[in-house]
Design an enzyme around this catalytic site. Sequence first.
Site, mmCIF file in Angstrom:
data_model
loop_
_atom_site.group_PDB
_atom_site.id
_atom_site.type_symbol
_atom_site.label_atom_id
_atom_site.label_comp_id
_atom_site.label_asym_id
_atom_site.label_seq_id
_atom_site.Cartn_x
_atom_site.Cartn_y
_atom_site.Cartn_z
ATOM 1 C CG ASN A 3 -4.119 2.636 3.387
ATOM 2 O OD1 ASN A 3 -3.889 1.516 2.907
ATOM 3 N ND2 ASN A 3 -3.666 3.752 2.851
ATOM 4 C CB THR A 26 0.528 -17.152 0.406
ATOM 5 O OG1 THR A 26 0.768 -18.354 1.126
ATOM 6 C CG2 THR A 26 1.713 -16.219 0.645
ATOM 7 C CG HIS A 28 -2.146 -0.866 0.990
ATOM 8 N ND1 HIS A 28 -3.366 -0.615 1.552
ATOM 9 C CD2 HIS A 28 -2.319 -1.998 0.255
ATOM 10 C CE1 HIS A 28 -4.237 -1.544 1.182
ATOM 11 N NE2 HIS A 28 -3.612 -2.404 0.404
#
Length: 323
Positions: A96, A194, A68
Amino acid sequence: MPVFAPEKLICPITFLLLLTIQRSQAVLNDHYYDETCPQAEKIILDTVRNASMHDPKVPARILRMFFHDCFIRGCDASLLLDSTPENKAEKDGPPNISVRSFYVIDHAKAKLEMACPHTVSCADIIAVAARDVVTMSGGPYWNVLKGRKDGRVSKAAETINLPAPSFNVSQLIQSFSKRGLGVKDLVALSGGHTLGFSHCSSFEARLRNFSKVHDTDPSMNVDFGQNLKKKCPKPNKDRNAGEFLDSTSSTFDNNYYKQLMVGKGVLGSDQSLFGDYRTRWIVESFARDQGLFFREFVASMLKLGNVGVIENGEVRLKCRVLN
Ligand code: HEM
């Protein structure tokens, strides 16, 4: 003999501007702190390891923080700045709100300021910490290039430019290509899923009233969809409800891609990677070969870490505030 003289072709002011832009792109380097703060990476690793032992959510949060940060204004720690009465910062932009564990970077920074004052940028701390959380979760290790400077601008409104979980492959490709990242980078970096968890709000549009013809997203495995509906009932009183992005969500492995191949991607954007011919073959090759995924993930993380890095910023003394 004609000599190529670009300054004669374009007006001198534009030429100077181009030179400045070129110069302000920092060149990163593996040995950046060798002389000035040789213990920097050990301090960061110890801090991240300690925090992760106390809270297993930390690794996923730090990895997402790096993504981000780099996607908005480049890897310049603009995500770490706190809002002020005059300015609503990136941190408080909608995507966020669920990025947490900023305190881990603060702790590392405080120790680094004691060991080598005013030397290690917050942007470099995130980059090193992101590598560390991948490695400590069972993923690959790589040498992180350093030398980023911290930016001085952070605007919540700009977080609209982060890719959304509702994006299709064309939108994802476009979002990544704006940062110089290709289709392979998109698929490899999405493998960051993952690790970690998603709140219901990020995927519940797939579960009910999906389209005029389908109540649930048809790309989703039917049993998996039933299970997600149970986790995210309507109405839902639990604001923390959701699902792990991968069934092995604290281990960095290629299971995420295997899940996509059987319709068990949690986010629409994840599942779409298996539904489009441009990305499907890459999903299949990463699902088949974890070593290949690891190698490509490292290569793409190095590219991500180079997005928009600046050398005309500052080294913040505290990552939450400008100097
Ligand atoms: C391809 C576009 C991407 C989209 C649309 C996307 C979107 C999302 C969304 C919606 C969540 C769940 C947020 C929540 O509900 O709390 C999430 C979580 C996460 N994302 Fe992404 N993401 C993308 C790419 C990436 C990349 C490139 C990385 C890192 C390399 C990454 C790392 C993570 C991690 C680790 C989490 C779990 C965070 C946690 O457990 O707190 N994502 N992402």
